[in-house]
Design a protein around this motif. Structure first.
Motif, PDB file in Angstrom:
ATOM      1  N   GLU A   1       0.838  -1.184   0.000  1.00 15.08           N
ATOM      2  CA  GLU A   1       0.000   0.000   0.000  1.00 15.08           C
ATOM      3  C   GLU A   1       0.880   1.243   0.000  1.00 15.08           C
ATOM      4  N   LEU A   2       0.493   2.233  -0.807  1.00 16.96           N
ATOM      5  CA  LEU A   2       1.238   3.476  -0.933  1.00 16.96           C
ATOM      6  C   LEU A   2       0.304   4.654  -0.704  1.00 16.96           C
ATOM      7  N   PRO A   3       0.813   5.748  -0.177  1.00 13.65           N
ATOM      8  CA  PRO A   3      -0.037   6.930  -0.002  1.00 13.65           C
ATOM      9  C   PRO A   3      -0.571   7.400  -1.353  1.00 13.65           C
ATOM     10  N   ASN A   4      -1.796   7.851  -1.382  1.00  8.63           N
ATOM     11  CA  ASN A   4      -2.407   8.288  -2.633  1.00  8.63           C
ATOM     12  C   ASN A   4      -1.674   9.459  -3.272  1.00  8.63           C
ATOM     13  N   GLU A   5      -1.045  10.290  -2.424  1.00  6.94           N
ATOM     14  CA  GLU A   5      -0.451  11.518  -2.965  1.00  6.94           C
ATOM     15  C   GLU A   5       0.867  11.296  -3.696  1.00  6.94           C
ATOM     16  N   VAL A   6       1.514  10.148  -3.505  1.00 10.66           N
ATOM     17  CA  VAL A   6       2.820   9.965  -4.133  1.00 10.66           C
ATOM     18  C   VAL A   6       2.650   9.462  -5.564  1.00 10.66           C
ATOM     19  N   TYR A   7       3.559   9.895  -6.433  1.00 15.51           N
ATOM     20  CA  TYR A   7       3.536   9.446  -7.829  1.00 15.51           C
ATOM     21  C   TYR A   7       4.406   8.213  -8.043  1.00 15.51           C
TER      22      TYR A   7
ATOM     23  N   ILE B   1       2.922  11.066 -21.591  1.00 12.51           N
ATOM     24  CA  ILE B   1       4.254  10.750 -21.075  1.00 12.51           C
ATOM     25  C   ILE B   1       5.174  11.953 -21.244  1.00 12.51           C
ATOM     26  N   CYS B   2       5.115  12.578 -22.390  1.00 11.61           N
ATOM     27  CA  CYS B   2       5.971  13.736 -22.649  1.00 11.61           C
ATOM     28  C   CYS B   2       5.642  14.891 -21.706  1.00 11.61           C
ATOM     29  N   GLN B   3       4.350  15.099 -21.441  1.00 13.19           N
ATOM     30  CA  GLN B   3       3.954  16.168 -20.518  1.00 13.19           C
ATOM     31  C   GLN B   3       4.490  15.880 -19.114  1.00 13.19           C
ATOM     32  N   ALA B   4       4.339  14.634 -18.690  1.00 13.85           N
ATOM     33  CA  ALA B   4       4.815  14.250 -17.361  1.00 13.85           C
ATOM     34  C   ALA B   4       6.335  14.347 -17.270  1.00 13.85           C
ATOM     35  N   ALA B   5       7.009  13.914 -18.324  1.00  8.08           N
ATOM     36  CA  ALA B   5       8.472  13.984 -18.345  1.00  8.08           C
ATOM     37  C   ALA B   5       8.949  15.431 -18.283  1.00  8.08           C
ATOM     38  N   GLN B   6       8.246  16.304 -18.998  1.00  6.38           N
ATOM     39  CA  GLN B   6       8.609  17.722 -18.976  1.00  6.38           C
ATOM     40  C   GLN B   6       8.449  18.303 -17.569  1.00  6.38           C
TER      41      GLN B   6
ATOM     42  N   ARG C   1       1.804   9.955 -13.312  1.00  7.42           N
ATOM     43  CA  ARG C   1       1.397  11.316 -13.679  1.00  7.42           C
ATOM     44  C   ARG C   1       0.734  11.321 -15.062  1.00  7.42           C
ATOM     45  N   ALA C   2       1.259  10.538 -15.999  1.00 11.39           N
ATOM     46  CA  ALA C   2       0.654  10.459 -17.333  1.00 11.39           C
ATOM     47  C   ALA C   2      -0.739   9.846 -17.257  1.00 11.39           C
TER      48      ALA C   2
END
Length: 477
Positions: A12-18, A72-77, A112-113
């Motif tokens: 389980e991971l916190p919802n806020e982390v990417y 993906i490109c938006q997230a990478a940027q 994020r993507a």
């Protein structure tokens, strides 16, 4: 909380982390130094740039949906812009040849993507391996990112060096009239000018700028496209031809594929070569710094030839004491870089078979050395070298009083005569000129002309003077 699953189970991971499950495992496994891989200069930035280039290339060869590629490109940027800096918590030291770093970036960009496309984190539209890591392996992404980041780190260092070079050139131009005593083995030697001494520092700085610039060119050749072992397995047809132009456009640098991908994954001699030049620069600056410490020693019971800018008080108990703190800083940076060089050399030698898995320690030390030198060059120039002053009277007095002026007597007469004059001058506390007069070796006018310290700094003038003196004194017919 959200639940993620990998080959070892679920977490389980916190919802806020990417970041995802593999990042969290690595965070827990490698918590040793308190230094995260995000702190390695431009390292995560470089991995993100590669992910963007790969997504564009995969879309161009119809391996990846354009909508997913765009996300993906938006997230990478965003990663490249520093918007998710707290999402890269893994320690710089890690096992697995950088797999944890690669997956950390894959997971952050993937989540994020996915959020961009669906409004929620997860893998339902964008998967960190299937999509973000498409046509790639840790084994080609990480060494490629290492070279990309090192290239830009070296450019920053090279950008700071011209100011120091310019300062040294100004010093050389300004100090031509200042005669001083040369020293070898920390003992009196023959006279020279302060300009001549500083010309050595200038030449070193110019040479190292050229050498580092040349060595940096090797960073432009990347193993990206090699995938796991150099064969390019899993990359789609046409991907290799597309990914490099995309990376060039994203970074503005002329990156191109290495001639031999197997070599690119197996060997790290590029880093040995580059860091050797960083070490040479550090050692040269440290030697310069030590010289300044010696020449500025005193001021009342030391050499006192140079006055360094006072940048802070030097003692908690002795009022008025000023220490050469900037040169001392340079010395310590040199010691650290020499240690980094040993670590890099061991890591490069330690590679086995088809991959060097010690890349994390290589990039940690390479990045640290680049940062230390980049900052040190600027600080040393701005806070020390640019503002230092010369005690001209002190320099001239040392040059005039030295028994090394007897070298000119030896050149005009012979070595035994020069030695006799020097020994008597030292024993009786007299100048070489005074003893020369007492011995009847020269007239007062000849002493003034031929034992002038400034004359001895010019090889042509001094050679002509010796010939002229020997004729005047009847030594040569």
């Amino acid at each position: 909380m959200r639940k993620e699953v990998d080959a070892l189970g679920e977490m389980e991971l916190p919802n806020e982390v990417y970041y995802g499950i593999q990042t969290e495992r690595a965070r827990q496994n490698f918590d040793v130094s308190g230094i995260t891989h995000y702190q390695a200069p431009r390292y995560i930035w470089a991995v993100a740039a590669i992910k963007m280039a790969a997504a564009r290339a995969n879309a161009r060869v119809d391996a990846l949906e354009q909508e997913i590629a765009d996300a993906i490109c938006q997230a990478a940027q965003e990663v490249m812009d520093g918007k998710h800096a707290d999402q890269f918590p893994i320690d710089m030291y890690q096992g697995g040849g950088g797999t944890s770093t690669n997956m950390n970036v894959n997971e952050v960009i993937g989540n994020r993507a996915n959020e961009i496309l669906t409004g929620a984190k997860g893998c339902d539209r964008v998967h960190p391996n299937t999509h973000v890591n498409m046509g790639q392996s840790t084994n080609d992404v990480i060494p490629a990112a290492m070279k990309v980041s090192t290239w830009f780190n070296l450019q920053e260092l090279l950008g700071n060096m011209p100011a120091l070079i310019s300062t040294l050139q100004t010093k050389v131009d300004s100090y031509k009239h200042i005669v001083k005593l040369g020293r070898t083995c920390i003992q009196d030697a023959v006279p020279m000018t302060m300009a001549q001494q500083f010309s050595g520092y200038l030449s070193l700085a110019e040479r190292m700028h050229q050498k580092i610039s040349a060595a940096a060119q090797d960073c432009l050749e990347l193993p990206l496209g090699a995938t796991a072992v150099g064969t390019g397995l899993s990359a789609r047809d046409g991907y290799l031809e597309c990914v490099y132009p995309e990376l060039q456009e994203i970074t503005g640098a002329d990156f191109k594929p290495e001639h031999n991908f197997f070599d690119g994954l197996q060997n790290g001699d590029t880093y040995v070569d580059i860091h050797a030049n960083l070490k040479k620069l550090a050692m040269g600056l440290s030697k310069f710094a030590t010289d300044l410490r010696i020449m500025s020693s005193g001021p009342r019971a030391g050499m006192n030839e140079v006055v360094l800018p006072a940048v802070q008080p030097g003692s908690s108990i002795m009022p008025g004491k000023i220490n050469p703190v900037m040169p001392e800083l340079v010395n310590q940076i040199c010691y650290q870089i020499c240690g980094n060089d040993v670590a890099i050399g061991m890591a490069v030698e330690g590679g086995e078979l088809d991959l060097n898995v010690w890349e994390p320690v290589i990039i940690k030390n390479m990045g640290e050395s680049c940062t230390l030198l980049t900052n040190t060059v600027k600080l040393f120039n701005d806070k020390c070298v640019a503002g230092l002053e010369i005690n001209e009277e002190v320099c001239r007095k040392y040059a005039e009083d030295t028994t090394a002026l007897s070298t000119m007597i030896a050149a005009i007469y012979d070595y035994p005569t020069g030695s006799r004059v020097a020994k008597k001058a030292f024993k009786e506390g007299k100048s070489v000129g005074a003893v020369t007069l007492e011995e009847g070796l020269m007239t007062e006018a000849q002493v003034k002309e031929y034992l002038d310290p400034m004359l001895m700094t010019d090889p042509v003038a001094s050679a002509l003077a010796v010939r002229r003196a020997r004729r005047e004194l009847g030594i040569d017919g």
